[in-house]
Design a protein around this motif. Structure first.
Motif, short mmCIF file in Angstrom:
data_model
loop_
_atom_site.label_atom_id
_atom_site.label_comp_id
_atom_site.label_asym_id
_atom_site.label_seq_id
_atom_site.Cartn_x
_atom_site.Cartn_y
_atom_site.Cartn_z
N UNK A 20 -9.25 -67.23 -60.14
CA UNK A 20 -10.15 -67.06 -61.27
C UNK A 20 -10.90 -65.74 -61.18
N UNK A 21 -10.32 -64.72 -61.76
CA UNK A 21 -10.98 -63.42 -61.89
C UNK A 21 -11.56 -62.92 -60.59
N UNK A 22 -10.78 -62.99 -59.50
CA UNK A 22 -11.31 -62.50 -58.22
C UNK A 22 -11.34 -60.98 -58.22
N UNK A 23 -12.52 -60.47 -58.04
CA UNK A 23 -12.74 -59.03 -57.95
C UNK A 23 -13.53 -58.78 -56.67
N UNK A 24 -12.93 -58.17 -55.65
CA UNK A 24 -13.65 -57.95 -54.40
C UNK A 24 -14.97 -57.21 -54.57
N UNK A 25 -15.09 -56.42 -55.60
CA UNK A 25 -16.33 -55.68 -55.83
C UNK A 25 -17.40 -56.53 -56.50
N UNK A 26 -16.98 -57.66 -57.10
CA UNK A 26 -17.94 -58.53 -57.78
C UNK A 26 -17.47 -59.98 -57.67
N UNK A 27 -17.48 -60.53 -56.46
CA UNK A 27 -17.00 -61.91 -56.27
C UNK A 27 -17.94 -62.92 -56.90
N UNK A 28 -17.39 -64.07 -57.27
CA UNK A 28 -18.23 -65.18 -57.69
C UNK A 28 -19.04 -65.65 -56.49
N UNK A 29 -20.04 -66.48 -56.74
CA UNK A 29 -20.85 -66.98 -55.63
C UNK A 29 -19.98 -67.78 -54.65
N UNK A 30 -19.08 -68.60 -55.19
CA UNK A 30 -18.17 -69.35 -54.32
C UNK A 30 -17.36 -68.42 -53.44
N UNK A 31 -16.75 -67.41 -54.04
CA UNK A 31 -15.92 -66.48 -53.29
C UNK A 31 -16.73 -65.69 -52.28
N UNK A 32 -17.96 -65.35 -52.63
CA UNK A 32 -18.83 -64.60 -51.73
C UNK A 32 -19.15 -65.42 -50.48
N UNK A 33 -19.53 -66.68 -50.68
CA UNK A 33 -19.84 -67.54 -49.53
C UNK A 33 -18.59 -67.77 -48.69
N UNK A 34 -17.47 -68.02 -49.35
CA UNK A 34 -16.23 -68.27 -48.63
C UNK A 34 -15.85 -67.08 -47.76
N UNK A 35 -15.98 -65.88 -48.29
CA UNK A 35 -15.58 -64.69 -47.53
C UNK A 35 -16.55 -64.37 -46.41
N UNK A 36 -17.84 -64.61 -46.63
CA UNK A 36 -18.83 -64.23 -45.63
C UNK A 36 -18.92 -65.21 -44.47
N UNK A 37 -18.76 -66.50 -44.76
CA UNK A 37 -19.06 -67.51 -43.76
C UNK A 37 -17.88 -67.92 -42.88
N UNK A 38 -16.65 -67.78 -43.36
CA UNK A 38 -15.52 -68.41 -42.69
C UNK A 38 -14.44 -67.41 -42.30
N UNK A 39 -13.86 -67.65 -41.14
CA UNK A 39 -12.78 -66.80 -40.65
C UNK A 39 -11.41 -67.43 -40.87
N UNK A 40 -11.39 -68.63 -41.44
CA UNK A 40 -10.14 -69.36 -41.66
C UNK A 40 -10.24 -70.12 -42.97
N UNK A 41 -9.13 -70.20 -43.69
CA UNK A 41 -9.08 -70.95 -44.95
C UNK A 41 -7.88 -71.89 -44.91
N UNK A 42 -8.11 -73.14 -45.29
CA UNK A 42 -7.02 -74.11 -45.46
C UNK A 42 -6.85 -74.39 -46.95
N UNK A 43 -5.66 -74.17 -47.51
CA UNK A 43 -5.44 -74.56 -48.90
C UNK A 43 -5.53 -76.09 -49.02
N UNK A 44 -6.51 -76.56 -49.77
CA UNK A 44 -6.75 -78.00 -49.82
C UNK A 44 -5.56 -78.75 -50.41
N UNK A 45 -4.94 -78.18 -51.42
CA UNK A 45 -3.81 -78.83 -52.08
C UNK A 45 -2.62 -77.92 -52.35
N UNK A 46 -2.80 -76.64 -52.23
CA UNK A 46 -1.84 -75.67 -52.76
C UNK A 46 -0.54 -75.55 -51.98
N UNK A 47 -0.47 -76.09 -50.77
CA UNK A 47 0.76 -76.04 -50.00
C UNK A 47 1.40 -77.42 -49.83
N UNK A 48 0.84 -78.41 -50.52
CA UNK A 48 1.43 -79.74 -50.48
C UNK A 48 2.66 -79.80 -51.38
#
Length: 387
Positions: free
Chosen positions: A63-91
């Motif tokens: 959804x409109x990911x722009x590294x220069x202007x991330x959404x709040x969700x994307x900002x928190x996700x990128x700042x806080x975590x070093x690993x991401x698990x696709x919740x459903x996208x690889x099932x």
């Protein structure tokens, strides 16, 4: 989206947290994504050999990911975590919707987001009895074991091969054991898992093949067994321990054991968690907390917990992390979503909620602060994790 008015309890707790879940500091003001100067980030306080992760959906990345202007969700996700698990996208139903059709668009978005933000990706999941497309569930009753193996091998080699070099840990076999309360008790799901059902005469052989195919497709990924109610030493984890030994004896490239840690305050906390992780580690396996959340039963008409419930939730999150920190083979600690705005809990467990480490407005809960403090304390004098 479920919204609620924050109580005095939550507002007070949030105000007490001087290390915010997100926000721009002088150190990262010019960097829209991850900055290792941000000391309020879980990922920056973790030992170097421990990935701190969360689950997320690919559509949240698309959804409109722009590294220069991330959404709040994307900002928190990128700042806080070093690993991401696709919740459903690889099932299965997401990536393999038809026999000759693979769709990686959403999963690729997760990987692209992770790359852009210096994050690892945990693959989830290759063999499961749930979220399979109709063509699998409808055909599985007629499959011979060889036919089931052909379908599974094609899927594993294609999916793992597509992401070769991008995934550091794969949940190869997910929730393959029934529970004590199920008909027949703890045993492999040869009744519901379509592939184990077709190969019920030798289900361990099928599992060994699955790990072999995944390893051949990506030799660098660590391959996991993963399940719920698998935290402490109990009948189910005894069965997993025996299975792990069988797979290793057959030469299968099993590399890890994951305890999901979907907990509830309706039940007690199993203090044998660390001992359980240690016994799997003694087999030469990595171990991980893969899907942690701690749901709270809420009174009818209430949307927020009591102070006592918040304190208990905080203790349990901290206990999960501390057990992982105390076992050097514990390679990743993943929370199953970091905001109540995206939590699966209220939809699946009516009457329970408030399960993640931040509220719907991304305000950190005391559990977040406890995790951050525990990571800061994982020094050589307290834990062997850092050197």
């Amino acid at each position: 989206m479920r919204r609620s008015t924050r109580s005095l309890l939550v507002a007070t707790a949030a105000a007490a947290l001087v290390l915010p879940l997100c926000g721009v500091t002088a150190a990262n003001a010019d960097t829209p994504s991850f900055s290792n100067a941000d000391k309020s980030a879980l990922r920056n306080q973790a030992p170097v050999d421990l990935a701190i992760g969360t689950a997320a959906w690919g559509e949240q990345m698309l959804t409109d990911y722009d590294p220069a202007a991330p959404t709040e969700f994307q900002d928190v996700l990128s700042r806080q975590f070093s690993s991401v698990t696709p919740e459903n996208d690889m099932k299965w139903d997401a990536v393999h919707p038809a026999p000759d059709v693979y769709d990686f668009a959403s999963a690729d978005a997760v990987v692209a987001f992770a790359k852009a933000n210096h994050q690892k990706v945990r693959g989830h999941t290759l063999l499961w009895h749930s979220q399979n497309p109709a063509w699998v569930t409808e055909a599985s009753g007629t499959w011979t074991c060889d036919q089931a193996k052909d379908v599974l091998e094609d899927h594993i080699r294609t999916v793992v091969g597509h992401f070769k070099g991008e995934i550091y840990e794969w949940d190869v076999a997910n929730e393959i054991f029934k529970d004590t309360w199920d008909a027949g008790g703890v045993s492999l799901r040869t009744d519901r898992n379509p592939f184990l059902k077709a190969c019920a005469d030798d289900p361990v052989g099928l599992l060994a093949d699955a790990f072999t195919w995944a390893h051949e497709a990506d030799p660098d990924a660590v391959l996991f067994l993963n399940d719920y109610n698998a935290e402490g030493i109990n009948e189910k984890t005894d069965a997993y321990y025996d299975l792990a030994q069988q797979l290793l004896d057959r030469g299968a490239p099993l590399g890890g054991f994951g305890a999901q840690a979907h907990l509830s305050l309706l039940y007690g906390f199993d203090a044998s968690l660390q001992a359980n992780l240690e016994r799997f580690a003694a087999l030469g396996l990595k171990v991980a907390i893969t899907e942690a959340d701690v749901r709270i039963p809420l009174l009818d008409g209430e949307t927020e917990p009591t102070a006592e419930q918040v304190a208990t939730q905080t203790e349990r999150y901290q206990a999960l992390l501390q057990a992982c920190l105390n076992v050097t083979a514990c390679s990743s600690f993943t929370v199953w979503g970091f905001s109540d705005a995206h939590s699966w809990v209220p939809d699946v467990f009516p009457g329970e909620g408030w399960a993640t480490i931040s509220d719907e407005d991304y305000t950190p809960k005391p559990a977040f602060d406890a995790l951050l403090t525990s990571l800061k304390d994982a020094t050589p004098g307290v834990s062997p994790r850092r050197g």
